[in-house]
Design an enzyme around this catalytic site. Sequence first.
Site, PDB file in Angstrom:
ATOM      1  N   GLY A  15      -9.086  46.850 -19.808  1.00  0.00           N
ATOM      2  CA  GLY A  15     -10.462  46.421 -19.646  1.00  0.00           C
ATOM      3  C   GLY A  15     -11.412  47.600 -19.668  1.00  0.00           C
ATOM      4  O   GLY A  15     -11.038  48.740 -19.405  1.00  0.00           O
ATOM      5  N   LYS A  37      -7.215  53.707 -13.798  1.00  0.00           N
ATOM      6  CA  LYS A  37      -8.659  53.499 -13.916  1.00  0.00           C
ATOM      7  C   LYS A  37      -9.283  54.873 -14.123  1.00  0.00           C
ATOM      8  O   LYS A  37      -9.145  55.755 -13.289  1.00  0.00           O
ATOM      9  CB  LYS A  37      -9.203  52.836 -12.653  1.00  0.00           C
ATOM     10  CG  LYS A  37     -10.707  52.809 -12.555  1.00  0.00           C
ATOM     11  CD  LYS A  37     -11.325  51.759 -13.422  1.00  0.00           C
ATOM     12  CE  LYS A  37     -12.830  51.736 -13.186  1.00  0.00           C
ATOM     13  NZ  LYS A  37     -13.464  50.661 -13.851  1.00  0.00           N
ATOM     14  N   ASP A 148     -18.208  41.429  -4.704  1.00  0.00           N
ATOM     15  CA  ASP A 148     -18.086  40.555  -5.865  1.00  0.00           C
ATOM     16  C   ASP A 148     -16.897  39.612  -5.698  1.00  0.00           C
ATOM     17  O   ASP A 148     -16.036  39.524  -6.563  1.00  0.00           O
ATOM     18  CB  ASP A 148     -17.941  41.404  -7.123  1.00  0.00           C
ATOM     19  CG  ASP A 148     -18.127  40.595  -8.405  1.00  0.00           C
ATOM     20  OD1 ASP A 148     -18.717  39.492  -8.333  1.00  0.00           O
ATOM     21  OD2 ASP A 148     -17.680  41.062  -9.462  1.00  0.00           O
TER      22      ASP A 148
END
Length: 180
Positions: A15, A37, A148
């Site tokens: 992603g 990441k 979130d």
Amino acid sequence: IGSMLLEYRLENVLGVGGFGITYLAHDTLLEKDVAIKEYFPSTSVSRGSDKSVALTGPDMAEEYETGLDRFLKEARTLAGFSHPNIVRVREFGLEDAQPWIAMECLEGRTLGAELHEGPVPVERTRRLLSAVCAALGALHERGLVHRDLKPGNVFLVKDGRVTAVDHPDALPGITRDTVV
């Protein structure tokens, strides 16, 4: 893809977001998959053909540094957790001045994907919410807030765990969704 970051071989891009790029990587020493990441704020930096990372302009330095401080602070904080409902940070560091985090690679799917299949039975909903609340409670005990929380950020791991991802302050937990 195919390059090495210490013992990690980058296999695939999982992603891309505003703060970074997430890769599926293979730990060649332990022979297991991890998620890496990379801090790569797309508004502040770009990658050259030689794979070097440079600011997109001189006015981006402050924005980049502020984000970098936040990225490393959250990585350190999350690395201190050992909670079944919070994705585990294995390692973090700088490679060629580029920050990264290695996290456990989860196999399963999101609650959002499950909800698209139809209603979730009440008892299962209670178990899922209990696990999510346990993760939130652990975060709140350390003064962190998940900003979130949504079905797409609740990961149903194949081993039965329910894990909160997309952690506080825009530091995503990393997942490999094997359900397409």
